[in-house]
Scaffold this active site. Structure first.
Site, short mmCIF file in Angstrom:
data_model
loop_
_atom_site.label_atom_id
_atom_site.label_comp_id
_atom_site.label_asym_id
_atom_site.label_seq_id
_atom_site.Cartn_x
_atom_site.Cartn_y
_atom_site.Cartn_z
N CYS A 114 0.17 10.04 0.29
CA CYS A 114 0.45 10.19 -1.14
C CYS A 114 -0.73 10.73 -1.95
O CYS A 114 -0.61 11.79 -2.56
CB CYS A 114 0.91 8.86 -1.72
SG CYS A 114 2.52 8.37 -1.09
N ARG B 25 3.23 0.40 -1.54
CA ARG B 25 2.11 0.82 -0.69
C ARG B 25 2.45 0.52 0.75
O ARG B 25 2.97 -0.54 1.06
CB ARG B 25 0.84 0.04 -1.07
CG ARG B 25 0.35 0.32 -2.46
CD ARG B 25 -0.57 -0.79 -2.92
NE ARG B 25 0.14 -2.08 -2.96
CZ ARG B 25 -0.44 -3.26 -3.21
NH1 ARG B 25 -1.73 -3.33 -3.43
NH2 ARG B 25 0.26 -4.38 -3.24
N LEU C 200 -12.43 0.35 -6.29
CA LEU C 200 -13.85 0.65 -6.46
C LEU C 200 -14.56 0.43 -5.13
O LEU C 200 -15.66 -0.10 -5.09
CB LEU C 200 -14.47 -0.24 -7.55
CG LEU C 200 -14.08 0.09 -8.99
CD1 LEU C 200 -14.79 -0.83 -9.96
CD2 LEU C 200 -14.39 1.54 -9.34
N LYS C 201 -13.91 0.82 -4.05
CA LYS C 201 -14.49 0.62 -2.73
C LYS C 201 -14.98 1.97 -2.22
O LYS C 201 -14.19 2.88 -1.98
CB LYS C 201 -13.38 0.05 -1.82
CG LYS C 201 -13.88 -0.53 -0.56
CD LYS C 201 -13.92 -2.06 -0.59
CE LYS C 201 -14.56 -2.63 0.66
NZ LYS C 201 -16.01 -2.63 0.72
N GLY D 186 -7.05 8.90 1.58
CA GLY D 186 -6.22 9.67 2.50
C GLY D 186 -4.79 9.19 2.38
O GLY D 186 -4.42 8.58 1.37
P1 NAD Z 1 8.84 10.41 5.08
O1 NAD Z 1 8.32 11.73 5.47
O2 NAD Z 1 8.33 9.19 5.79
O3 NAD Z 1 10.42 10.38 5.20
C1 NAD Z 1 11.27 11.35 4.69
C2 NAD Z 1 12.59 11.28 5.46
O4 NAD Z 1 13.54 12.13 4.82
C3 NAD Z 1 12.50 11.74 6.91
O5 NAD Z 1 13.03 10.75 7.77
C4 NAD Z 1 13.37 13.01 6.94
O6 NAD Z 1 14.01 13.23 8.18
C5 NAD Z 1 14.35 12.74 5.82
N1 NAD Z 1 15.00 13.92 5.25
C6 NAD Z 1 14.47 15.10 4.88
N2 NAD Z 1 15.43 15.90 4.36
C7 NAD Z 1 16.59 15.21 4.39
C8 NAD Z 1 17.93 15.50 4.01
N3 NAD Z 1 18.28 16.66 3.43
N4 NAD Z 1 18.87 14.56 4.19
C9 NAD Z 1 18.57 13.37 4.76
N5 NAD Z 1 17.31 13.05 5.15
C10 NAD Z 1 16.34 13.95 4.98
O7 NAD Z 1 8.57 10.28 3.52
P2 NAD Z 1 8.06 8.99 2.69
O8 NAD Z 1 6.65 8.68 3.04
O9 NAD Z 1 9.10 7.95 2.76
O10 NAD Z 1 8.05 9.63 1.23
C11 NAD Z 1 9.24 9.99 0.56
C12 NAD Z 1 8.89 10.30 -0.89
O11 NAD Z 1 8.41 9.10 -1.53
C13 NAD Z 1 7.78 11.33 -1.09
O12 NAD Z 1 8.04 12.07 -2.22
C14 NAD Z 1 6.54 10.47 -1.28
O13 NAD Z 1 5.54 11.13 -2.03
C15 NAD Z 1 7.11 9.31 -2.07
N6 NAD Z 1 6.36 8.05 -1.92
C16 NAD Z 1 5.86 7.69 -0.72
C17 NAD Z 1 5.17 6.48 -0.59
C18 NAD Z 1 4.58 6.08 0.74
O14 NAD Z 1 3.76 5.16 0.74
N7 NAD Z 1 4.95 6.70 1.85
C19 NAD Z 1 5.01 5.66 -1.70
C20 NAD Z 1 5.57 6.04 -2.93
C21 NAD Z 1 6.25 7.25 -3.02
#
Ligand code: NAD
Length: 430
Positions: free
Chosen positions: A260, A154, A250-251, A257
């Site tokens: 994710c 998270r 449960l808040k 938002g």
């Molecule tokens: P983000 O948008 O913060 O970062 C993605 C990064 O990937 C960017 O820096 C982008 O420039 C890079 N990128 C894109 N294409 C690329 C390529 N071909 N080669 C190299 N780099 C490349 O994304 P995030 O929030 O870290 O989320 C990543 C994944 O993890 C998503 O699928 C998301 O759903 C999942 N996820 C996110 C969270 C969260 O809290 N943010 C938690 C669990 C899972």
């Protein structure tokens, strides 16, 4: 045994994963197509706010375990484990946009020079890993194993979550890949769940969709509470003590938002539909969430007798406390709606002002402290539950506001106390 690891994508998940795996002793190269981001990371500048991350990055750069690179061709050939952690944002129709992960898979395939385990950590709909495997195979004749290993960290507690996960999901097709992943995570002492690609992919979506459902559920309960004179906080407490239900998520508030929940709920709903199943429950979860934003505006409209030219102070822009992420933030969505109704907005967030300026600059006034935002405003809306707002100086707040109106979208204040202090105070479901 320590591994040579490549991380493709240095966003919240990639950067935290890479840094923590380096901290565990592995040699990690984080790769991104964003050159500016990589140059900054090499100097120890972190592109977003995440507690503990900056220090850990600096420490691991110094110990020569953590490296940053834009060139995959230099990184992939030496890597034993390659994590794909690129974004999977929503398409217009709600489905996950897989173009980034498909491109990353193509790049991996083109640069693979020896056996490696390729790990999909991005959140992807069921059947995507099979597709990714096909793409890598199309571009490479080298042997590899694909693993689905969704991430549950998270934002705001990402380092801790990565280091102490509740569970680690390993979706794999080979015992060899399972063994490599088990070794990699052995220091974390968390339960490992071995399964196939599709179940692993679904565990992530089902988990997020379930949590989002809990939020929409309590928000609907809150809306009924307001009609029947019950208090949603007490309902949540009474419900949460039942271990089958649990007290978390449960808040009541402005709806979920972030980067994710909204996109993952939409993607699961869409993916089920594409596979011939109509996921009715999730359709309602999404509707309830959208409605929650509108309900708070209705309350404000009623309180102020219309919104045109009214000055609204908004405390909090991030989608939750302890992050500067404003993706699908309730606050930003509500501000857009308020602006559409002719209101003027003055906003403050302890750290998300910079990100919010990218979409809201010119449209609202950004303030560099909470009290500047309320000076002369018709109402204060609490939109993120930062600790700083919980400790507000109410005498000052009352003096600065044009009218003593507060709409508390996060239920952070005590209604009786606020009333006693002379505020016209409205919260959610109380
Ligand atoms: P983000 O948008 O913060 O970062 C993605 C990064 O990937 C960017 O820096 C982008 O420039 C890079 N990128 C894109 N294409 C690329 C390529 N071909 N080669 C190299 N780099 C490349 O994304 P995030 O929030 O870290 O989320 C990543 C994944 O993890 C998503 O699928 C998301 O759903 C999942 N996820 C996110 C969270 C969260 O809290 N943010 C938690 C669990 C899972």
């Amino acid at each position: 045994m320590k591994k040579n690891i490549a991380i493709i994508g240095t966003g919240y998940v990639g950067l935290v994963t890479g840094t923590c795996l380096a901290e565990l002793g592995n040699k990690v190269v984080c790769v991104d197509i964003n050159k500016n981001r990589i140059e900054n990371l090499k100097k120890g500048f972190v592109p977003f706010y995440e507690p503990d991350l900056k220090d850990l990055i600096k420490k691991n750069i110094k110990s020569k375990r953590l490296f940053f690179e834009t060139n995959l061709a230099l990184t992939i050939p030496q890597s034993e484990i390659i994590f794909i952690t690129v974004g999977t944002p929503s398409l217009e129709n709600g489905a996950a946009n897989l173009s980034y992960i498909e491109k990353a898979a193509e790049d991996v395939g083109k640069n693979l020079k020896k056996y490696a385990v390729v790990v999909v950590k991005s959140t992807v709909p069921p059947k995507t890993c099979q597709k990714i495997k096909g793409i890598i195979k199309k571009y490479s004749h080298k042997p590899f194993d694909l693993v689905s290993n969704p991430e549950f960290l998270r934002e705001g507690s990402a380092v801790l979550d990565f280091m102490k996960p509740d569970r680690i999901i390993i979706g794999a097709e080979s015992k060899k890949a399972e063994k490599i992943m088990k070794e990699l995570y052995s220091a974390l002492k968390s339960p490992l769940v071995y399964t196939n690609f599709e179940s692993s992919e679904m565990i992530k979506y089902a988990s997020n969709a379930f949590l989002a459902t809990k939020i929409s559920f309590i928000n609907e309960i809150a809306n009924v509470c307001e009609i029947v004179g019950a208090d949603v906080e007490e309902i949540a407490k009474g419900m949460g003590l039942d271990p089958r239900i649990g007290s978390q998520f449960l808040k009541a508030g402005l709806g979920y938002g972030g980067s994710c929940f909204p996109k993952d709920v939409r993607a699961l709903h869409q993916s089920a539909g594409t596979n011939g199943y109509s996921f009715c429950l999730l359709k309602s979860v999404i509707e309830v969430n959208n409605n929650q934003r509108k309900l708070v505006i209705e309350k404000m409209e009623k309180m102020l007798g219309g919104l045109k030219d009214k000055i609204i102070a908004v405390w909090g822009l991030a989608f939750k406390a302890n992050t500067d992420d404003i993706r699908e933030s309730a606050s930003v969505e509500i501000i857009e709606l308020l602006l559409g109704m002719g209101a003027k907005v003055k906003a403050y967030d302890p750290i998300a002002n910079k990100n919010a300026k990218k979409t809201l600059s010119e449209k609202i006034i950004f303030c560099d402290n909470s009290y500047k935002a309320i000076a002369g405003s018709d109402v204060l809306l609490i939109a993120t539950d930062w600790d700083e707002f919980k400790k507000a100086d109410f005498l000052k707040v009352k003096k600065l506001l044009k009218h003593p109106n507060i709409i508390d979208g996060k239920n952070i204040y005590n209604p009786a106390k606020m009333k006693k202090m002379g505020f016209n105070y409205i919260s959610i479901g109380r």
